[in-house]
Design a protein around this motif. Structure first.
Motif, PDB file in Angstrom:
ATOM      1  N   ARG A 202       0.804  -1.225   0.000  1.00 57.14           N
ATOM      2  CA  ARG A 202       0.000   0.000   0.000  1.00 57.14           C
ATOM      3  C   ARG A 202       0.841   1.280   0.000  1.00 57.14           C
ATOM      4  O   ARG A 202       0.313   2.364   0.206  1.00 57.14           O
ATOM      5  CB  ARG A 202      -0.958  -0.002   1.191  1.00 57.14           C
ATOM      6  N   LEU A 203       2.137   1.162  -0.260  1.00 61.23           N
ATOM      7  CA  LEU A 203       2.994   2.335  -0.406  1.00 61.23           C
ATOM      8  C   LEU A 203       3.164   2.626  -1.887  1.00 61.23           C
ATOM      9  O   LEU A 203       3.559   1.750  -2.662  1.00 61.23           O
ATOM     10  CB  LEU A 203       4.366   2.099   0.227  1.00 61.23           C
ATOM     11  N   ILE A 204       2.878   3.859  -2.286  1.00 59.23           N
ATOM     12  CA  ILE A 204       3.015   4.268  -3.688  1.00 59.23           C
ATOM     13  C   ILE A 204       4.056   5.387  -3.763  1.00 59.23           C
ATOM     14  O   ILE A 204       3.756   6.540  -3.445  1.00 59.23           O
ATOM     15  CB  ILE A 204       1.676   4.750  -4.269  1.00 59.23           C
ATOM     16  N   PRO A 205       5.287   5.061  -4.159  1.00 60.57           N
ATOM     17  CA  PRO A 205       6.298   6.095  -4.346  1.00 60.57           C
ATOM     18  C   PRO A 205       5.992   6.889  -5.622  1.00 60.57           C
ATOM     19  O   PRO A 205       5.691   6.303  -6.658  1.00 60.57           O
ATOM     20  CB  PRO A 205       7.604   5.324  -4.489  1.00 60.57           C
ATOM     21  N   LEU A 206       6.057   8.196  -5.526  1.00 60.42           N
ATOM     22  CA  LEU A 206       5.761   9.060  -6.670  1.00 60.42           C
ATOM     23  C   LEU A 206       6.951   9.979  -6.908  1.00 60.42           C
ATOM     24  O   LEU A 206       7.251  10.846  -6.080  1.00 60.42           O
ATOM     25  CB  LEU A 206       4.499   9.878  -6.397  1.00 60.42           C
ATOM     26  N   HIS A 207       7.631   9.775  -8.029  1.00 57.29           N
ATOM     27  CA  HIS A 207       8.765  10.631  -8.369  1.00 57.29           C
ATOM     28  C   HIS A 207       8.204  11.939  -8.918  1.00 57.29           C
ATOM     29  O   HIS A 207       7.633  11.977 -10.002  1.00 57.29           O
ATOM     30  CB  HIS A 207       9.678   9.958  -9.399  1.00 57.29           C
ATOM     31  N   GLY A 208       8.328  12.987  -8.122  1.00 60.02           N
ATOM     32  CA  GLY A 208       7.827  14.290  -8.534  1.00 60.02           C
ATOM     33  C   GLY A 208       8.110  15.321  -7.465  1.00 60.02           C
ATOM     34  O   GLY A 208       8.220  15.005  -6.280  1.00 60.02           O
ATOM     35  N   SER A 209       8.226  16.550  -7.883  1.00 66.33           N
ATOM     36  CA  SER A 209       8.593  17.654  -7.000  1.00 66.33           C
ATOM     37  C   SER A 209       7.415  18.592  -6.762  1.00 66.33           C
ATOM     38  O   SER A 209       6.514  18.692  -7.598  1.00 66.33           O
ATOM     39  CB  SER A 209       9.739  18.440  -7.638  1.00 66.33           C
ATOM     40  N   MET A 210       7.456  19.280  -5.642  1.00 66.08           N
ATOM     41  CA  MET A 210       6.473  20.324  -5.367  1.00 66.08           C
ATOM     42  C   MET A 210       7.076  21.714  -5.584  1.00 66.08           C
ATOM     43  O   MET A 210       6.467  22.713  -5.206  1.00 66.08           O
ATOM     44  CB  MET A 210       5.932  20.184  -3.948  1.00 66.08           C
ATOM     45  N   LEU A 211       8.246  21.765  -6.211  1.00 73.00           N
ATOM     46  CA  LEU A 211       8.795  23.061  -6.602  1.00 73.00           C
ATOM     47  C   LEU A 211       7.893  23.659  -7.676  1.00 73.00           C
ATOM     48  O   LEU A 211       7.193  22.935  -8.390  1.00 73.00           O
ATOM     49  CB  LEU A 211      10.223  22.904  -7.118  1.00 73.00           C
ATOM     50  N   ALA A 212       7.913  24.953  -7.795  1.00 74.37           N
ATOM     51  CA  ALA A 212       6.958  25.669  -8.641  1.00 74.37           C
ATOM     52  C   ALA A 212       6.834  25.130 -10.061  1.00 74.37           C
ATOM     53  O   ALA A 212       5.734  25.034 -10.599  1.00 74.37           O
ATOM     54  CB  ALA A 212       7.321  27.156  -8.673  1.00 74.37           C
ATOM     55  N   ASP A 213       7.936  24.742 -10.664  1.00 71.09           N
ATOM     56  CA  ASP A 213       7.883  24.320 -12.064  1.00 71.09           C
ATOM     57  C   ASP A 213       7.371  22.891 -12.258  1.00 71.09           C
ATOM     58  O   ASP A 213       7.104  22.482 -13.386  1.00 71.09           O
ATOM     59  CB  ASP A 213       9.245  24.497 -12.735  1.00 71.09           C
ATOM     60  N   GLU A 214       7.214  22.108 -11.181  1.00 69.21           N
ATOM     61  CA  GLU A 214       6.759  20.726 -11.316  1.00 69.21           C
ATOM     62  C   GLU A 214       5.530  20.395 -10.478  1.00 69.21           C
ATOM     63  O   GLU A 214       4.977  19.300 -10.613  1.00 69.21           O
ATOM     64  CB  GLU A 214       7.895  19.769 -10.921  1.00 69.21           C
ATOM     65  N   ALA A 215       5.129  21.278  -9.600  1.00 75.04           N
ATOM     66  CA  ALA A 215       4.064  20.969  -8.642  1.00 75.04           C
ATOM     67  C   ALA A 215       2.751  20.564  -9.315  1.00 75.04           C
ATOM     68  O   ALA A 215       2.101  19.606  -8.894  1.00 75.04           O
ATOM     69  CB  ALA A 215       3.834  22.156  -7.709  1.00 75.04           C
ATOM     70  N   GLU A 216       2.382  21.267 -10.362  1.00 79.09           N
ATOM     71  CA  GLU A 216       1.115  20.965 -11.034  1.00 79.09           C
ATOM     72  C   GLU A 216       1.099  19.530 -11.570  1.00 79.09           C
ATOM     73  O   GLU A 216       0.109  18.809 -11.411  1.00 79.09           O
ATOM     74  CB  GLU A 216       0.857  21.959 -12.168  1.00 79.09           C
TER      75      GLU A 216
END
Length: 98
Positions: free
Chosen positions: A57-71
């Motif tokens: 039940r762990l889902i690793p998500l490669h992604g950033s919350m920095l402004a250019d990638e958050a959306e």
């Protein structure tokens, strides 16, 4: 064993691949939630998964919350959950000054 209060829910630990996030994810998993953890560092996500014993039940998500990638990161999390995200956990360990 007591009922798992979060069974059937999705929880997202934002930027949760560090020490604090690992503890949060562990607790949410124990409570029965399916847990999404994002990080912009693939190696940290791999280490998190390993540290927690690679739970189903762990889902690793490669992604950033920095402004250019958050959306894109938010869109990916919403897609994973089918728009049914129940809980979002943010914490103050994010290095905003870096």
């Amino acid at each position: 064993m007591a009922a798992r209060a979060l069974t059937g829910t999705y929880a997202w630990v934002v930027g949760g691949a560090g020490v604090i996030g690992t503890g949060l994810a562990r607790g949410l998993l124990r409570a029965g939630a399916t847990v999404i953890v994002n990080s912009r560092h693939k190696a940290r996500l791999e280490a998190l998964s390993e540290d927690l014993g690679r739970p189903e039940r762990l889902i690793p998500l490669h992604g950033s919350m920095l402004a250019d990638e958050a959306e894109q990161t938010v869109a990916a999390a919403m897609e994973i959950t089918g728009g049914a995200l129940d809980h979002v956990v943010t914490h103050s360990a994010v290095r905003w000054w870096a």
